[in-house]
Design a protein around this motif. Structure first.
Motif, mmCIF file in Angstrom:
data_model
loop_
_atom_site.group_PDB
_atom_site.id
_atom_site.type_symbol
_atom_site.label_atom_id
_atom_site.label_comp_id
_atom_site.label_asym_id
_atom_site.label_seq_id
_atom_site.Cartn_x
_atom_site.Cartn_y
_atom_site.Cartn_z
ATOM 1 N N PHE A 149 0.862 -1.096 0.019
ATOM 2 C CA PHE A 149 0.077 -0.037 0.145
ATOM 3 C C PHE A 149 0.824 1.238 0.029
ATOM 4 C CE2 PHE A 149 -2.555 3.362 1.883
ATOM 5 C CZ PHE A 149 -3.762 3.144 1.207
ATOM 6 N N MET A 150 2.067 1.392 0.769
ATOM 7 C CA MET A 150 2.940 2.463 0.947
ATOM 8 C C MET A 150 3.574 2.569 -0.456
ATOM 9 S SD MET A 150 3.599 4.775 2.729
ATOM 10 C CE MET A 150 3.183 4.485 4.721
ATOM 11 N N ALA A 151 3.865 1.494 -1.024
ATOM 12 C CA ALA A 151 4.580 1.655 -2.249
ATOM 13 C C ALA A 151 3.740 2.288 -3.269
ATOM 14 C CB ALA A 151 5.033 0.264 -2.861
ATOM 15 N N ALA A 152 2.549 1.842 -3.301
ATOM 16 C CA ALA A 152 1.657 2.489 -4.199
ATOM 17 C C ALA A 152 1.348 3.713 -3.926
ATOM 18 C CB ALA A 152 0.243 1.766 -4.443
ATOM 19 N N LEU A 153 1.150 4.217 -2.632
ATOM 20 C CA LEU A 153 0.815 5.752 -2.222
ATOM 21 C C LEU A 153 2.087 6.402 -2.688
ATOM 22 C CD1 LEU A 153 -1.006 7.551 -0.726
ATOM 23 C CD2 LEU A 153 0.047 6.889 1.502
ATOM 24 N N LEU A 154 3.334 6.004 -2.356
ATOM 25 C CA LEU A 154 4.394 6.846 -2.864
ATOM 26 C C LEU A 154 4.622 6.972 -4.226
ATOM 27 C CD1 LEU A 154 7.087 5.340 -0.366
ATOM 28 C CD2 LEU A 154 6.406 7.554 -0.379
ATOM 29 N N GLY A 155 4.503 5.980 -4.995
ATOM 30 C CA GLY A 155 4.245 6.332 -6.484
ATOM 31 C C GLY A 155 3.312 7.024 -6.720
ATOM 32 N N LEU A 156 2.152 6.940 -6.431
ATOM 33 C CA LEU A 156 1.094 7.765 -6.963
ATOM 34 C C LEU A 156 1.160 9.190 -6.461
ATOM 35 C CD1 LEU A 156 -2.104 5.386 -6.697
ATOM 36 C CD2 LEU A 156 -0.877 6.273 -8.677
ATOM 37 N N GLY A 157 1.484 9.327 -4.898
ATOM 38 C CA GLY A 157 1.570 10.792 -4.376
ATOM 39 C C GLY A 157 2.763 11.542 -4.960
ATOM 40 N N LEU A 158 3.836 10.861 -4.874
ATOM 41 C CA LEU A 158 5.224 11.624 -5.375
ATOM 42 C C LEU A 158 5.029 12.056 -6.807
ATOM 43 C CD1 LEU A 158 7.977 9.932 -3.473
ATOM 44 C CD2 LEU A 158 6.279 11.669 -2.614
ATOM 45 N N ASN A 159 4.329 11.183 -7.695
ATOM 46 C CA ASN A 159 4.171 11.828 -8.986
ATOM 47 C C ASN A 159 3.240 12.723 -9.156
ATOM 48 O OD1 ASN A 159 2.420 10.979 -11.575
ATOM 49 N ND2 ASN A 159 4.463 10.730 -12.211
ATOM 50 N N GLU A 160 2.156 12.402 -8.511
ATOM 51 C CA GLU A 160 0.849 13.637 -8.297
ATOM 52 C C GLU A 160 1.620 14.931 -7.799
ATOM 53 O OE1 GLU A 160 -1.978 13.465 -9.522
ATOM 54 O OE2 GLU A 160 -2.294 15.501 -9.163
ATOM 55 N N ALA A 161 2.559 14.857 -7.054
ATOM 56 C CA ALA A 161 3.022 16.258 -6.378
ATOM 57 C C ALA A 161 3.701 17.074 -7.661
ATOM 58 C CB ALA A 161 4.187 15.981 -5.095
ATOM 59 N N ALA A 162 4.535 16.127 -8.286
ATOM 60 C CA ALA A 162 5.019 17.023 -9.689
ATOM 61 C C ALA A 162 3.928 17.918 -10.306
ATOM 62 C CB ALA A 162 5.681 16.070 -10.697
ATOM 63 N N TYR A 163 2.903 17.448 -10.672
ATOM 64 C CA TYR A 163 1.897 17.893 -11.597
ATOM 65 C C TYR A 163 1.006 18.843 -10.710
ATOM 66 C CZ TYR A 163 2.141 14.404 -15.155
ATOM 67 O OH TYR A 163 2.654 13.382 -16.093
ATOM 68 N N MET A 164 0.925 18.699 -9.304
ATOM 69 C CA MET A 164 0.536 19.727 -8.364
ATOM 70 C C MET A 164 1.015 20.624 -8.276
ATOM 71 S SD MET A 164 -2.826 18.982 -7.915
ATOM 72 C CE MET A 164 -2.987 20.472 -6.801
ATOM 73 N N ALA A 165 2.482 20.699 -8.278
ATOM 74 C CA ALA A 165 3.295 21.869 -8.381
ATOM 75 C C ALA A 165 3.216 22.708 -9.299
ATOM 76 C CB ALA A 165 5.005 21.101 -8.092
ATOM 77 N N GLU A 166 3.241 22.281 -10.801
ATOM 78 C CA GLU A 166 3.023 22.878 -11.745
ATOM 79 C C GLU A 166 1.813 23.671 -11.624
ATOM 80 O OE1 GLU A 166 5.926 23.453 -12.622
ATOM 81 O OE2 GLU A 166 5.410 23.486 -14.607
ATOM 82 N N ILE A 167 0.554 23.132 -11.309
ATOM 83 C CA ILE A 167 -0.746 23.794 -11.053
ATOM 84 C C ILE A 167 -0.773 24.757 -9.990
ATOM 85 C CG2 ILE A 167 -2.962 23.205 -10.342
ATOM 86 C CD1 ILE A 167 -2.909 20.357 -11.458
ATOM 87 N N VAL A 168 -0.104 24.454 -8.874
ATOM 88 C CA VAL A 168 -0.001 25.472 -8.065
ATOM 89 C C VAL A 168 0.844 26.721 -8.298
ATOM 90 C CG1 VAL A 168 0.762 25.891 -5.635
ATOM 91 C CG2 VAL A 168 -0.486 23.901 -6.064
#
Lengths: 317, 255
Positions: A149-168
């Protein structure tokens, strides 16, 4: 006096509409029939779709999907805001590190990243190796194996952060520079200007794409299959492997994904409406309001033209 | 005018890249003085104003407010750059009003006014609200405390902006073309507020195109062109009897 005129006929539109509807009907019909015929080979067709739709394993899978979506978005948004502020920092090291992070995590597939975290425990006993973690995860992961679960969360969350950073970042840039200057002139420091003046205004630009990202994330969690997380997609796959009712279970999963994204779509619509307030003079009607108006005025005369908000002096009329 | 100057500029220079915007400004503003600055656009008036509260950094010369250098501290024969915190503190003692108001659109008029006193000066909310209401009353907007900026006219917004600056109890007010973005009808209300401030003894530097205001309210008038002070003195003297050809041609176009 309302104008009465014979409307222009558009026969072409009717023909096009009928052709498109016919094709759509044929596709649906063929598909429904195919599932029905699947009965003869492996499964029991639509009956098993209804049977598995509320299966306990599927429902538990949905819960994991929702958990993963919410947590990955929280990681993505929090880290994304931090990265965006770092990116705009006058400290070039901060800005450069943020750029590098976005470059890497946006430039590699999510599935690769999930596999990476999933397999990291095979080669590394300790994972606090200067990878930009939030303090929250640092503590949870030091010298421990990363559960699926943590592996998936890290993979999804850290990837999402890159996109959210650009949006923010786009949101922050959209706030007029005069706002920052006015706040500075009042003696506010950088962090106060950001927290009290810039970010609240950036929200209007940040919210709609964030809704999009959430809807996208809900479906992307199916990649957690790669880390054997027992979310919706994995669950249907497990059942399908055991019962050979492959298509039926894919339909079950699709129905649930569609249902959940539909709810999020409606939610996004209303959130956007809320944040659009104050920037538009009048808000457009919601689909529900339009439907109600349509039903109740179906036989009534067309509504009177909308009066301009400012009255024109009589001599100009 | 007596005592030490509130603002003292000596040979102040400022460039943006290769463009020299200020080319040696010398002037003094004394406490309770109202100094108006006029001149063609691009003459450096606004830039000079922004240097005073360190929104821009000067390249050469000396600029001090209330006896202290702007942006630096003197130690022996060396200059030390001020920490951000100190710069913020100094800015909090100088009010600034912008051409485009720059009110915070996500806050009501009252919230705009009390934000900095609460967050920067750490005043209690009750005190800030009480004084905020009084200030908004003072600029004729007692009824509008709960209105958002986009519900106010330009003139009303600018008066809220003035109240917002005054809420920090500044010792100096800077006005950067405060009426240039307003409909002609609304200019009067804003000028009335400024006139009242001048009467109450506020030290003010006003960059403006309102020659009438400069003549009536200003204690001194500065005409700038090309990054230098061309002429300075009593408003009446300069407006009726300009000494320089450049001043004469400018005034002939605006009067």
């Amino acid at each position: 006096m309302a104008i009465k005129a014979v409307p222009v006929r558009h026969p072409g539109r009717w023909v096009a509409a009928i052709v498109v509807l016919a094709i759509a009907a044929y596709v649906v019909y063929t598909f429904v029939l195919a599932i029905q015929e699947d009965h003869t080979t492996h499964g029991s067709g639509w009956a098993s779709v209804w049977f598995y739709l509320f299966n306990g394993l599927i429902l538990r899978g949905i819960l994991v999907t929702l958990e993963l979506t919410v947590l990955a978005m929280v990681v993505g948004i929090v880290l994304g805001v931090i990265l965006a502020v770092m990116r705009l920092s006058p400290n070039w090291v901060m800005s450069w590190v943020s750029w590098l992070y976005i470059w890497f995590f946006r430039g590699t597939p999510v599935l690769v990243q999930i596999f990476f975290w999933f397999n990291l425990n095979l080669v590394l006993k300790s994972v606090d190796i200067g990878i930009p973690f939030t303090p929250l995860w640092l503590h949870a992961n030091t010298n421990t194996l990363i559960p699926p679960f943590m592996a998936a969360l890290l993979g999804l969350g850290l990837n999402e952060a890159a996109y959210m950073a650009e949006i923010v970042r786009a949101g922050i840039i959209s706030v007029e520079h005069g706002q920052t200057e006015a706040a500075q002139a009042l003696g506010m420091d950088r962090s106060l200007v950001m927290r009290r003046i810039v970010l609240p205004q950036a929200m209007r630009v940040i919210i709609p794409p964030t809704g999009n990202e959430t809807i996208s994330m809900l479906k992307t969690t199916s990649l957690a299959f790669g880390a054997s997380v027992t979310e919706l997609f994995t669950r249907q796959q497990q059942i399908a492997t055991a019962t050979y009712e492959v298509l039926e279970l894919l339909i079950v999963a699709s129905i649930w994904y569609l249902a959940m994204t539909s709810i999020l779509t409606v939610g996004q619509y209303y959130i956007e409406r809320h944040f659009g307030r104050g920037t538009q003079r009048g808000l457009p009607l919601t689909p529900f309001q339009r439907f109600r108006r349509m039903v109740f005025t179906f036989h009534a005369p067309p509504p009177a033209p909308v009066q301009p908000p400012i009255s024109i002096p009589s001599e100009h009329r | 005018m007596t005592g030490n100057p509130m603002v003292k500029a000596e040979a102040v220079h400022k460039s943006f890249g290769r463009l020299e915007v200020l080319r040696g400004i010398d002037l003094e503003v004394y406490p309770k003085e109202v100094m108006c600055m006029i001149g063609p656009s691009g003459s450096g008036k606004s830039t000079f104003l922004r240097c005073i509260n360190h929104l821009e950094k000067i390249d050469a010369g000396r600029l001090s407010v209330d006896g202290e250098l702007v942006g630096y501290r003197e130690g022996g024969d060396k200059l030390y750059e001020l920490h951000d915190r100190e710069v913020c503190h100094k800015r909090s003692e100088i009010g600034m009003v912008f051409q485009r108001f720059n009110l915070f659109p996500h806050m009501t008029a009252l919230e705009n006014v009390i934000e900095a006193p609460i967050r920067v000066k750490r005043e209690s909310r009750a005190l800030a609200v009480e004084r905020g209401r009084k200030l908004l009353d003072g600029v004729g907007l007692g009824e509008k405390v709960n209105a958002y900026p986009n519900q106010l006219s330009g003139g009303q917004q600018q008066r809220v902006a003035i109240a917002r600056a005054l809420a920090m109890q500044p010792k100096l007010m800077l006005f950067d073309e405060p009426t240039s973005a307003l409909d002609p009808e609304l200019v009067g209300d804003v000028l009335d507020v400024m006139r009242g401030l001048a009467k109450d003894g506020m030290t003010m530097i006003v960059v403006t195109h309102e020659i009438g205001f400069a003549r009536e309210v200003g204690d001194s008038l500065v005409f700038m062109d090309g990054g230098v002070v061309v002429e300075a003195g009593k408003p009446r003297d300069i407006l009726t009897n300009p000494q320089h050809e450049r001043t004469r041609s400018f005034l002939s176009k605006v009067l």
